[in-house]
Design a protein around this motif. Structure first.
Motif, PDB file in Angstrom:
ATOM      1  N   ASN A  31       0.845  -1.194   0.000  1.00  0.00           N
ATOM      2  CA  ASN A  31       0.000   0.000   0.000  1.00  0.00           C
ATOM      3  C   ASN A  31       0.879   1.242   0.000  1.00  0.00           C
ATOM      4  O   ASN A  31       1.973   1.250   0.550  1.00  0.00           O
ATOM      5  N   GLU A  32       0.367   2.283  -0.620  1.00  0.00           N
ATOM      6  CA  GLU A  32       1.048   3.572  -0.626  1.00  0.00           C
ATOM      7  C   GLU A  32       0.197   4.553   0.173  1.00  0.00           C
ATOM      8  O   GLU A  32      -1.034   4.514   0.111  1.00  0.00           O
ATOM      9  N   TYR A  33       0.858   5.430   0.904  1.00  0.00           N
ATOM     10  CA  TYR A  33       0.188   6.412   1.744  1.00  0.00           C
ATOM     11  C   TYR A  33       0.585   7.802   1.280  1.00  0.00           C
ATOM     12  O   TYR A  33       1.755   8.067   1.005  1.00  0.00           O
ATOM     13  N   ALA A  34      -0.414   8.686   1.195  1.00  0.00           N
ATOM     14  CA  ALA A  34      -0.172  10.053   0.743  1.00  0.00           C
ATOM     15  C   ALA A  34      -0.911  11.020   1.667  1.00  0.00           C
ATOM     16  O   ALA A  34      -1.991  10.712   2.185  1.00  0.00           O
ATOM     17  N   LEU A  35      -0.338  12.183   1.839  1.00  0.00           N
ATOM     18  CA  LEU A  35      -0.941  13.229   2.652  1.00  0.00           C
ATOM     19  C   LEU A  35      -2.134  13.824   1.914  1.00  0.00           C
ATOM     20  O   LEU A  35      -2.050  14.100   0.713  1.00  0.00           O
TER      21      LEU A  35
END
Length: 119
Positions: free
Chosen positions: A78-82
């Motif tokens: 998974n990728e997390y972004a603000l």
């Protein structure tokens, strides 16, 4: 460049965040990352191991709060972004800190020098 900072009566969700969660947001402010990359940056900052049982529940909570967006890079990652709300939480926290730290022109100059060094 002028930035409008939130006033102290409009603090939003920022006061509810732990220092660990604030660090995650700061890391994601630079660029989106996958979990292991976030873990490595947190470990480099703290000088101690961050376990999965600490990292992923905090990431999930930040996603639930709407401060971080989670997307699938591949079946296992998974990728997390603000999010914009996450950006606002960081700005609110910095505004609150600066409003207490900057008590003189000398301290204001210290902050300006820090910002200039980072640019």
């Amino acid at each position: 460049m002028s930035v409008t900072l939130p006033n102290s009566s409009d603090v939003g969700i920022a006061p509810e965040l732990s220092a660990f969660q604030q660090r995650i947001l700061a890391i994601l402010a630079e660029d989106a990352r996958y979990g292991l990359a976030i873990k490595r940056e947190l470990e480099a900052y703290s000088g101690s191991e961050v376990n999965h049982g600490q990292l992923y529940p905090n990431l999930d909570e930040l996603v639930e709060m709407g401060l971080v967006e989670k997307s699938e890079l591949d079946k296992r990652t998974n990728e997390y972004a603000l999010t914009e709300a996450g950006h606002d939480a960081i700005t609110t926290q910095l505004s609150w800190i600066f409003s207490r730290f900057i008590t003189s022109d000398n301290r204001a100059e210290e902050i300006t020098a820090l910002v200039d060094d980072i640019r």
